[in-house]
Design a protein around this motif. Structure first.
Motif, PDB file in Angstrom:
ATOM      1  N   ALA A  30      33.289   5.646  23.647  1.00  0.00           N
ATOM      2  CA  ALA A  30      32.120   6.496  23.897  1.00  0.00           C
ATOM      3  C   ALA A  30      32.535   7.811  24.549  1.00  0.00           C
ATOM      4  CB  ALA A  30      31.115   5.760  24.788  1.00  0.00           C
ATOM      5  N   LEU A  31      33.507   7.767  25.452  1.00  0.00           N
ATOM      6  CA  LEU A  31      34.014   8.988  26.071  1.00  0.00           C
ATOM      7  C   LEU A  31      34.630   9.916  25.028  1.00  0.00           C
ATOM      8  CD1 LEU A  31      35.715   7.432  29.237  1.00  0.00           C
ATOM      9  CD2 LEU A  31      33.768   9.026  29.253  1.00  0.00           C
ATOM     10  N   ARG A  62      40.025  -2.692  32.036  1.00  0.00           N
ATOM     11  CA  ARG A  62      39.039  -3.260  31.091  1.00  0.00           C
ATOM     12  C   ARG A  62      37.792  -2.389  31.001  1.00  0.00           C
ATOM     13  NH1 ARG A  62      40.016  -8.763  33.746  1.00  0.00           N
ATOM     14  NH2 ARG A  62      41.708  -9.614  32.492  1.00  0.00           N
ATOM     15  N   ASP A  63      37.309  -1.913  32.163  1.00  0.00           N
ATOM     16  CA  ASP A  63      36.130  -1.050  32.163  1.00  0.00           C
ATOM     17  C   ASP A  63      36.398   0.230  31.386  1.00  0.00           C
ATOM     18  OD1 ASP A  63      34.724  -2.900  33.665  1.00  0.00           O
ATOM     19  OD2 ASP A  63      34.992  -1.834  35.569  1.00  0.00           O
ATOM     20  N   ILE A  64      37.570   0.829  31.594  1.00  0.00           N
ATOM     21  CA  ILE A  64      37.934   2.047  30.875  1.00  0.00           C
ATOM     22  C   ILE A  64      37.999   1.768  29.377  1.00  0.00           C
ATOM     23  CG2 ILE A  64      39.804   3.698  30.456  1.00  0.00           C
ATOM     24  CD1 ILE A  64      40.374   3.422  33.553  1.00  0.00           C
ATOM     25  N   GLU A  65      38.673   0.683  29.008  1.00  0.00           N
ATOM     26  CA  GLU A  65      38.819   0.375  27.585  1.00  0.00           C
ATOM     27  C   GLU A  65      37.482   0.117  26.912  1.00  0.00           C
ATOM     28  OE1 GLU A  65      41.680  -2.814  27.372  1.00  0.00           O
ATOM     29  OE2 GLU A  65      43.354  -1.410  27.601  1.00  0.00           O
ATOM     30  N   SER A  66      36.539  -0.479  27.617  1.00  0.00           N
ATOM     31  CA  SER A  66      35.247  -0.754  26.984  1.00  0.00           C
ATOM     32  C   SER A  66      34.445   0.532  26.765  1.00  0.00           C
ATOM     33  CB  SER A  66      34.447  -1.773  27.793  1.00  0.00           C
ATOM     34  OG  SER A  66      34.004  -1.223  29.011  1.00  0.00           O
ATOM     35  N   TRP A  67      34.656   1.553  27.580  1.00  0.00           N
ATOM     36  CA  TRP A  67      33.907   2.801  27.458  1.00  0.00           C
ATOM     37  C   TRP A  67      34.699   3.938  26.837  1.00  0.00           C
ATOM     38  CZ3 TRP A  67      28.917   3.354  27.630  1.00  0.00           C
ATOM     39  CH2 TRP A  67      28.155   2.351  28.227  1.00  0.00           C
ATOM     40  N   TYR A  68      35.981   3.766  26.614  1.00  0.00           N
ATOM     41  CA  TYR A  68      36.817   4.850  26.099  1.00  0.00           C
ATOM     42  C   TYR A  68      36.324   5.391  24.753  1.00  0.00           C
ATOM     43  CZ  TYR A  68      41.048   7.665  25.772  1.00  0.00           C
ATOM     44  OH  TYR A  68      41.917   8.718  25.703  1.00  0.00           O
TER      45      TYR A  68
END
Length: 144
Positions: A137-138, A129-135
């Protein structure tokens, strides 16, 4: 049965195909590696189990690669990682300096007697979930 073996069996029951590695005793851990794709994001997950079976280090490896030779890009990458780490309480995003990929690190504390692979998997889901929320922006930083 070790916590690593219990987790491997649990991941197999979820139709994931984990690879299990045993390391020399002086390294003090066992390791599982598995891959999965969720919402079009491919996750390479490494689980390192301490010899005492009380700590599991969770690594989401190889998320996004950046050109860290570019000083301007490097500054922006570290600025974004700082923002991400302020937002994600249980997760730590960082650059793997060997290959310049962003990775996510998490730690699961347990006891050998109370270990539950389902609880560990819930922590892994939080990492996803953390990765998906910031992906987004990355990726914007990578291609912007």
């Amino acid at each position: 049965m070790s916590n690593c073996t219990l987790t491997r069996d649990y991941l197999l029951s979820l139709d994931l195909a984990p690879e299990m590695n045993e390391f020399p005793e002086e390294l003090f851990y066992q390791e599982l590696f598995t891959e999965l794709t969720h919402n079009d994001i491919h996750h390479r997950i490494v689980l390192r189990f301490s010899k005492d079976e009380d700590i599991v280090h969770i690594i989401f490896a190889g998320l996004v690669k950046y050109d860290m030779d570019n000083a301007n890009k490097q500054f922006k990458v570290y600025e974004l990682l700082s923002e991400m780490n302020r937002d994600c309480f249980f997760s730590k995003f960082e650059i793997d300096l060997e290959d310049n990929y962003v990775q996510l690190n998490m730690v699961y504390h347990t006891t050998p007697d109370s270990f539950n692979p389902e609880s560990l998997f819930e922590i892994i889901i939080q990492g996803i979930r953390d990765i998906e929320s910031w992906y987004p922006a990355l990726m914007k930083l990578k291609w912007g």
